[in-house]
Design an enzyme around this catalytic site. Structure first.
Site, PDB file in Angstrom:
ATOM      1  N   LYS A  56      35.157  51.385  44.609  1.00 36.74           N
ATOM      2  CA  LYS A  56      34.640  50.777  45.859  1.00 36.74           C
ATOM      3  C   LYS A  56      35.574  49.655  46.290  1.00 36.74           C
ATOM      4  O   LYS A  56      35.900  49.523  47.465  1.00 36.74           O
ATOM      5  CB  LYS A  56      33.238  50.214  45.609  1.00 36.74           C
ATOM      6  N   ASN A  57      36.037  48.848  45.315  1.00 40.31           N
ATOM      7  CA  ASN A  57      36.809  47.641  45.658  1.00 40.31           C
ATOM      8  C   ASN A  57      38.289  47.900  45.878  1.00 40.31           C
ATOM      9  O   ASN A  57      39.063  46.966  46.062  1.00 40.31           O
ATOM     10  CB  ASN A  57      36.587  46.565  44.585  1.00 40.31           C
TER      11      ASN A  57
ATOM     12  N   ARG B 139      31.744  42.250  53.353  1.00 39.39           N
ATOM     13  CA  ARG B 139      32.722  41.157  53.497  1.00 39.39           C
ATOM     14  C   ARG B 139      34.072  41.710  53.919  1.00 39.39           C
ATOM     15  O   ARG B 139      35.008  40.954  54.190  1.00 39.39           O
ATOM     16  CB  ARG B 139      32.877  40.426  52.156  1.00 39.39           C
TER      17      ARG B 139
ATOM     18  N   CYS C   9      26.875  40.400  48.743  1.00 40.83           N
ATOM     19  CA  CYS C   9      25.787  40.077  47.803  1.00 40.83           C
ATOM     20  C   CYS C   9      25.578  38.563  47.725  1.00 40.83           C
ATOM     21  O   CYS C   9      26.506  37.787  47.780  1.00 40.83           O
ATOM     22  CB  CYS C   9      26.158  40.587  46.413  1.00 40.83           C
TER      23      CYS C   9
ATOM     24  N   ASP D  76      31.977  41.609  37.256  1.00 42.71           N
ATOM     25  CA  ASP D  76      31.085  42.718  37.655  1.00 42.71           C
ATOM     26  C   ASP D  76      30.585  43.510  36.459  1.00 42.71           C
ATOM     27  O   ASP D  76      29.725  44.375  36.596  1.00 42.71           O
ATOM     28  CB  ASP D  76      31.827  43.683  38.590  1.00 42.71           C
TER      29      ASP D  76
ATOM     30  N   VAL E   7      33.498  33.154  37.411  1.00 37.23           N
ATOM     31  CA  VAL E   7      34.058  33.601  38.693  1.00 37.23           C
ATOM     32  C   VAL E   7      33.129  33.248  39.844  1.00 37.23           C
ATOM     33  O   VAL E   7      33.563  32.759  40.886  1.00 37.23           O
ATOM     34  CB  VAL E   7      34.345  35.123  38.661  1.00 37.23           C
TER      35      VAL E   7
HETATM   36  C1  EPZ Z   1      35.957  40.946  45.009  1.00 37.47           C
HETATM   37  O1  EPZ Z   1      35.182  39.996  45.719  1.00 37.47           O
HETATM   38  C2  EPZ Z   1      35.005  42.086  44.706  1.00 37.47           C
HETATM   39  N1  EPZ Z   1      34.469  42.611  45.950  1.00 37.47           N
HETATM   40  C3  EPZ Z   1      33.856  41.580  43.828  1.00 37.47           C
HETATM   41  O2  EPZ Z   1      33.036  42.697  43.510  1.00 37.47           O
HETATM   42  C4  EPZ Z   1      34.443  41.014  42.537  1.00 37.47           C
HETATM   43  O3  EPZ Z   1      33.392  40.515  41.729  1.00 37.47           O
HETATM   44  C5  EPZ Z   1      35.418  39.892  42.891  1.00 37.47           C
HETATM   45  O4  EPZ Z   1      36.440  40.397  43.765  1.00 37.47           O
HETATM   46  C6  EPZ Z   1      36.084  39.303  41.654  1.00 37.47           C
HETATM   47  O5  EPZ Z   1      36.758  40.317  40.952  1.00 37.47           O
HETATM   48  C7  EPZ Z   1      35.248  43.433  46.710  1.00 37.47           C
HETATM   49  O6  EPZ Z   1      36.392  43.707  46.374  1.00 37.47           O
HETATM   50  C8  EPZ Z   1      34.623  43.970  47.958  1.00 37.47           C
HETATM   51  P1  EPZ Z   1      37.110  36.583  45.090  1.00 37.47           P
HETATM   52  P2  EPZ Z   1      35.919  38.772  46.483  1.00 37.47           P
HETATM   53  O7  EPZ Z   1      37.705  36.235  46.405  1.00 37.47           O
HETATM   54  O8  EPZ Z   1      37.255  39.212  46.950  1.00 37.47           O
HETATM   55  C9  EPZ Z   1      35.796  32.070  45.614  1.00 37.47           C
HETATM   56  C10 EPZ Z   1      31.078  43.972  43.470  1.00 37.47           C
HETATM   57  O9  EPZ Z   1      29.956  43.893  42.947  1.00 37.47           O
HETATM   58  N2  EPZ Z   1      36.413  32.129  46.950  1.00 37.47           N
HETATM   59  O10 EPZ Z   1      38.022  36.921  43.942  1.00 37.47           O
HETATM   60  O11 EPZ Z   1      34.978  38.203  47.463  1.00 37.47           O
HETATM   61  C11 EPZ Z   1      34.541  32.914  45.556  1.00 37.47           C
HETATM   62  O12 EPZ Z   1      33.442  32.201  46.063  1.00 37.47           O
HETATM   63  C12 EPZ Z   1      31.710  42.723  44.053  1.00 37.47           C
HETATM   64  O13 EPZ Z   1      31.755  45.035  43.576  1.00 37.47           O
HETATM   65  C13 EPZ Z   1      36.493  30.947  47.691  1.00 37.47           C
HETATM   66  O14 EPZ Z   1      36.068  29.875  47.244  1.00 37.47           O
HETATM   67  O15 EPZ Z   1      36.083  37.768  45.240  1.00 37.47           O
HETATM   68  C14 EPZ Z   1      34.397  33.199  44.087  1.00 37.47           C
HETATM   69  O16 EPZ Z   1      33.799  32.088  43.437  1.00 37.47           O
HETATM   70  C15 EPZ Z   1      30.903  41.476  43.747  1.00 37.47           C
HETATM   71  N3  EPZ Z   1      37.036  30.990  48.932  1.00 37.47           N
HETATM   72  C16 EPZ Z   1      35.843  33.318  43.621  1.00 37.47           C
HETATM   73  O17 EPZ Z   1      36.644  32.686  44.637  1.00 37.47           O
HETATM   74  C17 EPZ Z   1      37.531  32.160  49.461  1.00 37.47           C
HETATM   75  O18 EPZ Z   1      38.037  32.140  50.602  1.00 37.47           O
HETATM   76  C18 EPZ Z   1      36.302  34.745  43.446  1.00 37.47           C
HETATM   77  O19 EPZ Z   1      36.124  35.400  44.667  1.00 37.47           O
HETATM   78  C19 EPZ Z   1      37.448  33.335  48.695  1.00 37.47           C
HETATM   79  C20 EPZ Z   1      36.890  33.297  47.444  1.00 37.47           C
END
Ligand code: EPZ
Length: 455
Positions: A40-41, A113, A137, A327, A349
């Site tokens: 999915k990701n 997102r 989510c 995840d 995370v």
């Molecule tokens: C991706 O989310 C995945 N989703 C998530 O999977 C996964 O858990 C996550 O990466 C970490 O591996 C998709 O790919 C659609 P991040 P993403 O940016 O890109 C903070 C699932 O269940 N952050 O790595 O949104 C954020 O709040 C989902 O399949 C900021 O602060 O994750 C988090 O604490 C859940 N500012 C951390 O970074 C930003 O602009 C990691 O988020 C962006 C992120």
């Protein structure tokens, strides 16, 4: 099989799942074989990457999940022609790309997102982009500050408006030196999708290097991009004038594979997950073995099973790749509730990813969540008011209960809890699970679960 399930199977109405509740008679070991398709990701981002091409792309191993449908709709409102070559292969033709009206984008974005990742490609192709306020989510406030900062560094003008963000790039997009405060998957993808056709060199420090990111790099390189990934999380991109379409088979979904592996352990079962590969699951497999799970690696998948005996407690600290994926923890917590001792999960995370444990406690688990960084290294959530460590005391026997699915991975954890509990559970709001798990109802049926779908 009850008629609703038969209808769902027959009509192929698998995505979005017409039923919204499922009543499960637990305590039956799940046994059998299922197949996972593209991640999915990765798949959702690969579909966005097709926007950058000046010719059509072909994407294979596409799962039939609602997150893919959302991105398909968003591409179509922007004039991209998306066709199914077969049930799991998409042809994406961006030649007639056009701006979309805000209301159309908002209507299709749903809780995804992914729209934020449309910015770079739309700015390159159209000189403008509009992104509605995002969903996703509820596992923290899911900000997009890193994304907006990155886009500004490439030269985008970012204008926050009511209901969303409007962007333009009057002077075009130029390569930038970027350092991420955290190896964000989404922000890294934002850089990759924007830098490949920006003028000049982009240097990204502190990049995420998850397998899904590396598969997106594979896709962009196939399109004509010039990208290097150094050992110290530094990615360099040399902008090119144009990109063409790609032909690609998506990396398998290791999150879905880990979820079914956790289901096999928690129900005392034996599940062969076709399509799963060892390299991308190395860390998961180590933890699985330490808990007392067993696995056999085959060329076409991995067999996950409970070999008998007691499950053992472990200390898990989630982290970015190659660490233990955030995840993966929710589905595994159910097996930890059955382990003989005290386990700890330190979620580093996301700040608020243990909401799902409330329902497990109602079913008889003994899980306490804490604000402190427990079991591993201090993380960025430690000195703030975030309950991001869980202490799971076992063994506990779970009993059936009425539970409401809170989010995607927590929801799958609830399914596993209901399947492994003694007695009957009613799990509602299960439609969320079809966001990321293709035909999970059909798979449960294949694995011998005893359940009834409700309208
Ligand atoms: C991706 O989310 C995945 N989703 C998530 O999977 C996964 O858990 C996550 O990466 C970490 O591996 C998709 O790919 C659609 P991040 P993403 O940016 O890109 C903070 C699932 O269940 N952050 O790595 O949104 C954020 O709040 C989902 O399949 C900021 O602060 O994750 C988090 O604490 C859940 N500012 C951390 O970074 C930003 O602009 C990691 O988020 C962006 C992120």
């Amino acid at each position: 099989m009850n008629t609703l399930l038969q209808d769902a199977q027959d009509s192929g109405a698998r995505v979005g799942l017409t039923a919204n509740a499922i009543t499960i008679n637990g305590g039956i070991p799940l046994r059998g074989r299922i197949q996972v398709k593209g991640a999915k990701n990765l798949v959702t981002k690969a579909m966005v990457a097709a926007l950058l091409g000046d010719s059509p792309s072909e994407l294979r191993s596409v799962p039939d999940i609602s997150d893919v449908q959302v991105v398909r709709s968003l591409l179509e409102v922007h004039g991209v022609k998306v066709d199914n070559i077969d049930a799991e292969t998409l042809r994406l033709d961006p030649v007639n790309i056009e701006s979309a009206h805000f209301a159309e984008i908002d209507a299709h974005a749903g809780s995804s997102r992914i729209p934020i990742l449309f910015c770079g490609p739309l700015l390159h192709r159209l000189g403008e982009a509009f992104i509605p306020d995002l969903g996703g989510c509820r596992i923290g406030d899911r900000p997009i500050d890193y994304h907006l900062e990155v886009l500004r560094k490439f030269g985008a003008i970012v204008d926050k408006q009511a209901g969303g963000i409007a962007m333009t790039a009057p002077a075009g997009l130029r390569g930038a030196k970027i350092e991420l405060p955290y190896p964000s998957v989404g922000a890294t993808e934002q850089v990759l999708l924007t830098a490949t056709m920006a003028e000049g060199i982009t240097e990204l420090k502190g990049a995420a290097i998850e397998p899904e990111i590396m598969d997106l790099v594979n896709i962009l390189q196939k399109m004509g991009a010039i990208i290097t990934v150094d050992t110290d999380r530094v990615i360099r991109i040399e902008g090119v004038e144009s990109l063409h379409g790609y032909s690609h088979t998506a990396l398998f979904d290791r999150n879905e594979a880990a979820s079914w592996a956790a289901a096999a352990l928690a129900t005392g079962g034996d599940i062969f997950v076709g399509g799963a590969h060892q390299p991308e699951m190395l860390t998961f497999l180590n933890v699985y073995r330490k808990i007392g799970g067993a696995f056999d690696i085959a060329d076409d998948g991995i067999r996950f099973y409970h070999p008998g005996g007691k499950l053992k407690p472990v200390v898990i600290e989630t982290d970015v790749h190659p660490g233990f994926m955030t995840d993966w923890q929710q589905p595994l917590v159910v097996a930890l509730a059955k382990a003989d001792g005290v386990s700890i999960v330190h979620e580093t995370v996301y700040e608020n990813r243990f909401g799902f444990t409330e329902a497990l406690n109602e079913m008889g688990a003994n899980i306490q969540i804490h604000k402190e960084c427990l079991g591993g290294h201090p993380c960025r959530f430690g000195q703030r008011n975030f309950y991001h460590s869980a202490v799971i005391s076992g063994p506990t026997e779970l009993h059936g209960a009425d539970i409401v699915v809170p989010d995607l991975r927590g929801g799958f954890s609830h399914l596993i809890a209901a399947l492994s509990a003694q007695g009957t559970s009613r799990v509602s709001n299960v439609g969320i699970i079809s966001r990321g798990y293709e035909n999970f109802i059909g798979k449960l049926q294949q694995l011998g679960a005893d359940f009834v779908l409700e309208g």
